[in-house]
Each structure stands twice: as C-alpha cells, then as structure tokens.
Design a protein around this motif. Structure first.
Motif, short mmCIF file in Angstrom:
data_model
loop_
_atom_site.label_atom_id
_atom_site.label_comp_id
_atom_site.label_asym_id
_atom_site.label_seq_id
_atom_site.Cartn_x
_atom_site.Cartn_y
_atom_site.Cartn_z
N PRO A 174 -2.48 -2.29 37.65
CA PRO A 174 -1.42 -1.85 38.57
C PRO A 174 -1.89 -0.64 39.38
CG PRO A 174 -0.59 -1.98 36.31
CD PRO A 174 -2.08 -2.14 36.25
N VAL A 175 -1.55 -0.61 40.66
CA VAL A 175 -1.99 0.48 41.53
C VAL A 175 -0.76 1.16 42.16
CG1 VAL A 175 -3.41 1.15 43.50
CG2 VAL A 175 -4.14 -0.76 42.06
N TYR A 176 -0.68 2.46 41.98
CA TYR A 176 0.34 3.29 42.61
C TYR A 176 -0.23 3.71 43.96
CZ TYR A 176 3.66 7.23 43.06
OH TYR A 176 4.64 8.10 43.49
N ILE A 177 0.41 3.28 45.04
CA ILE A 177 -0.08 3.60 46.39
C ILE A 177 0.65 4.87 46.85
CG2 ILE A 177 -0.43 2.74 48.74
CD1 ILE A 177 -1.80 0.96 46.67
N ALA A 178 -0.03 5.99 46.75
CA ALA A 178 0.59 7.30 47.00
C ALA A 178 1.19 7.41 48.40
CB ALA A 178 -0.40 8.42 46.75
N ASP A 179 0.51 6.88 49.41
CA ASP A 179 1.00 6.99 50.78
C ASP A 179 2.35 6.29 50.93
OD1 ASP A 179 0.77 7.83 53.50
OD2 ASP A 179 0.18 5.79 54.04
N ALA A 180 2.45 5.07 50.43
CA ALA A 180 3.70 4.31 50.53
C ALA A 180 4.80 4.96 49.70
CB ALA A 180 3.47 2.87 50.06
N GLU A 181 4.44 5.42 48.50
CA GLU A 181 5.45 6.03 47.63
C GLU A 181 5.92 7.37 48.18
OE1 GLU A 181 6.89 4.29 45.46
OE2 GLU A 181 5.43 2.67 45.38
N SER A 182 5.03 8.14 48.79
CA SER A 182 5.46 9.42 49.37
C SER A 182 6.39 9.18 50.55
CB SER A 182 4.28 10.30 49.75
OG SER A 182 3.54 9.73 50.79
N LYS A 183 6.11 8.13 51.36
CA LYS A 183 7.02 7.80 52.46
C LYS A 183 8.39 7.40 51.93
CE LYS A 183 3.48 6.53 55.78
NZ LYS A 183 2.61 5.48 56.26
N ARG A 184 8.40 6.61 50.86
CA ARG A 184 9.68 6.21 50.24
C ARG A 184 10.43 7.45 49.74
NH1 ARG A 184 11.05 5.88 45.10
NH2 ARG A 184 8.91 5.92 44.33
N LEU A 185 9.72 8.35 49.09
CA LEU A 185 10.37 9.54 48.55
C LEU A 185 10.88 10.47 49.65
CD1 LEU A 185 7.94 10.23 45.59
CD2 LEU A 185 10.35 9.62 45.40
N PRO A 244 16.69 13.46 47.64
CA PRO A 244 17.56 14.55 48.11
C PRO A 244 16.87 15.91 48.02
CG PRO A 244 18.49 13.50 46.12
CD PRO A 244 17.25 12.76 46.48
N VAL A 245 15.96 16.07 47.06
CA VAL A 245 15.23 17.34 46.90
C VAL A 245 14.35 17.59 48.11
CG1 VAL A 245 13.48 18.54 45.50
CG2 VAL A 245 15.25 17.17 44.38
N ILE A 246 13.56 16.58 48.50
CA ILE A 246 12.67 16.72 49.66
C ILE A 246 13.49 16.93 50.92
CG2 ILE A 246 11.00 15.51 51.14
CD1 ILE A 246 9.91 14.16 48.57
N LYS A 247 14.53 16.13 51.08
CA LYS A 247 15.38 16.21 52.28
C LYS A 247 15.95 17.62 52.44
CE LYS A 247 19.27 13.86 54.49
NZ LYS A 247 20.24 12.76 54.37
N ALA A 279 3.52 21.01 49.90
CA ALA A 279 4.00 21.71 48.70
C ALA A 279 5.41 21.25 48.32
CB ALA A 279 3.98 23.21 48.93
N ILE A 280 6.13 20.67 49.26
CA ILE A 280 7.46 20.12 48.99
C ILE A 280 7.33 18.68 48.47
CG2 ILE A 280 9.59 19.29 50.10
CD1 ILE A 280 9.27 21.74 52.04
N ILE A 281 6.47 17.90 49.12
CA ILE A 281 6.37 16.47 48.82
C ILE A 281 5.53 16.18 47.57
CG2 ILE A 281 5.55 14.24 49.72
CD1 ILE A 281 6.26 15.35 52.55
N HIS A 282 4.39 16.84 47.41
CA HIS A 282 3.48 16.52 46.31
C HIS A 282 4.09 16.64 44.91
CE1 HIS A 282 -0.30 17.05 49.05
NE2 HIS A 282 0.34 15.93 49.26
N PRO A 283 4.88 17.68 44.62
CA PRO A 283 5.48 17.74 43.27
C PRO A 283 6.42 16.56 42.99
CG PRO A 283 5.59 19.89 44.33
CD PRO A 283 5.14 18.92 45.37
N GLU A 284 7.12 16.10 44.02
CA GLU A 284 8.02 14.95 43.83
C GLU A 284 7.23 13.66 43.64
OE1 GLU A 284 11.44 15.21 43.43
OE2 GLU A 284 10.84 17.32 43.40
N VAL A 285 6.11 13.53 44.35
CA VAL A 285 5.24 12.37 44.17
C VAL A 285 4.63 12.40 42.77
CG1 VAL A 285 3.14 11.17 44.97
CG2 VAL A 285 4.74 12.13 46.64
N GLU A 286 4.22 13.57 42.32
CA GLU A 286 3.65 13.70 40.98
C GLU A 286 4.66 13.28 39.91
OE1 GLU A 286 1.81 17.05 37.95
OE2 GLU A 286 1.59 17.37 40.11
N LYS A 287 5.90 13.75 40.06
CA LYS A 287 6.95 13.40 39.11
C LYS A 287 7.18 11.88 39.11
CE LYS A 287 10.50 16.00 39.75
NZ LYS A 287 11.82 16.49 40.16
#
Length: 194
Positions: free
Chosen positions: A27-38, A43-46, A84-92
């Motif tokens: 299974p592959v987590y596609i960070a670009d697609a997932e960060s766009k979704r997030l 609500p945290v990023i927004k 710095a806003i997006i990466h912690p949410e992607v990591e979680k």
C-alpha cells in the motif's frame, strides 16, 4: 512492518514506481494527494490558514489555491509557514493510515519533498526515483501542459537529485532503458530479507 519512503524530483516517475509497488501488494500513501485532501477538509488547517491569509482564502467554503499560491510563490518564509501548518496534519494522518495498514509487511509513503518535510525520519528505507533532467523536463511539460521555464522554476524549489541519492538507500533509474518492475522487485526482495 517496513516503511519505505519513495521520493524523486518532479517528472522522475514517482507515481509510476508507486503504482508498481501497489501492484506488488505494498500500500502506498500518496502525500501530495492526501495533503490536498487535508487542506480541503481539515478544520485545523483551514483555521490556521485563515488566521494568516484571511477568510477570502476559503471563500465559498473551498480553498482558493491560486490565491494561496500567490501568497507563497517565490517567498520561502511564507512557504515554510504554510508547510509548518500542513505537515503536522499530514504526519498525523499518515500515522493513522499506518495503523490501518499494520497487517502489511511493507508499506510506502510517496512524497516529492520527503527529505525537505522531514518525513524521511518516519521511514525505515528510502527509495529515490531518478531520471535525467531532459526526460524529467519533457515529461512534466507534457503532463502539465506548461513551459520549460516554469518546470525549471519548480525544480529549483526541490532538493537536487544528487543530494537525494546520497540520502537514499535505493535508487531506481527511470530513463527508459531499465525495467522498473525488475528494480522494484529487487528492492522488495532486499527489504523483505532485512
């Protein structure tokens, strides 16, 4: 479980290599697609982006990507602030995804900026996809229907291939002369033997 990071410069063929890993039951987590979704749903990023750039960034409830790009384009400090806003949410999100896929012996995380974002620290092994500059330029110009200058501009925001290769455990060469499938299978064999 072994976590593979898949990275490479724009137009290197990361997506193709990720698809091959997927076909090999990784299974592959596609960070670009997932960060766009997030960015579109978190609500945290927004809230954090609105605090910096104002409500017009999400006018109509949807992120105005062009407006955000205009704020961060050619401004490294603002880009780092947004990351710095997006990466912690992607990591979680990735860590939750890993838990959901815990029954797989090998999983992967694809990200163009794997090293720049620090996600390499979450991986057990790094796979870098390499393609010569001219091939990368041609692929990206065709795929994105853009100019050579615009692609070169985007490439300047990424870590040079030489640096990525030095920091990687495996390098897949995607120049049209070597089988990608054989290279992926070779890596999986080595990784499973660890």
């Amino acid at each position: 479980m072994i976590k593979l990071g898949i990275t490479g410069g724009i137009g290197s063929g990361k997506s193709t290599v990720s698809e091959i890993f997927s076909l090999c039951n990784v299974p592959v987590y596609i960070a670009d697609a997932e960060s766009k979704r997030l960015v579109a749903t978190s609500p945290v990023i927004k809230e954090k982006l609105i605090n910096i750039y104002g409500k017009e960034l999400f006018e109509g409830g949807v992120l105005n990507k062009a407006l955000l790009a205009s704020h961060i384009f050619n401004d490294k400090a603002k880009l780092e602030e947004v990351n710095a806003i997006i990466h912690p949410e992607v990591e979680k999100d990735f860590k939750e995804w890993v838990t959901d896929h815990a029954h797989y012996p090998v999983i992967a995380h694809e990200a163009a900026i794997l090293f720049e974002s620090g996600f390499n620290k979450l991986m057990d092994r790094i796979v870098m996809v390499y393609a010569p500059l001219e091939i990368r330029l041609e692929r990206t110009m065709k795929r994105d229907n853009t100019t050579r200058e615009k692609v070169l501009e985007r490439m300047q925001n990424q870590m040079p291939d030489e640096e990525k290769a030095k920091l990687s455990d495996f390098v897949i060469v995607n120049d049209g002369t070597r089988s990608l499938v054989e290279q992926v299978l070779g890596i999986l064999k080595q990784v499973k033997d660890l």
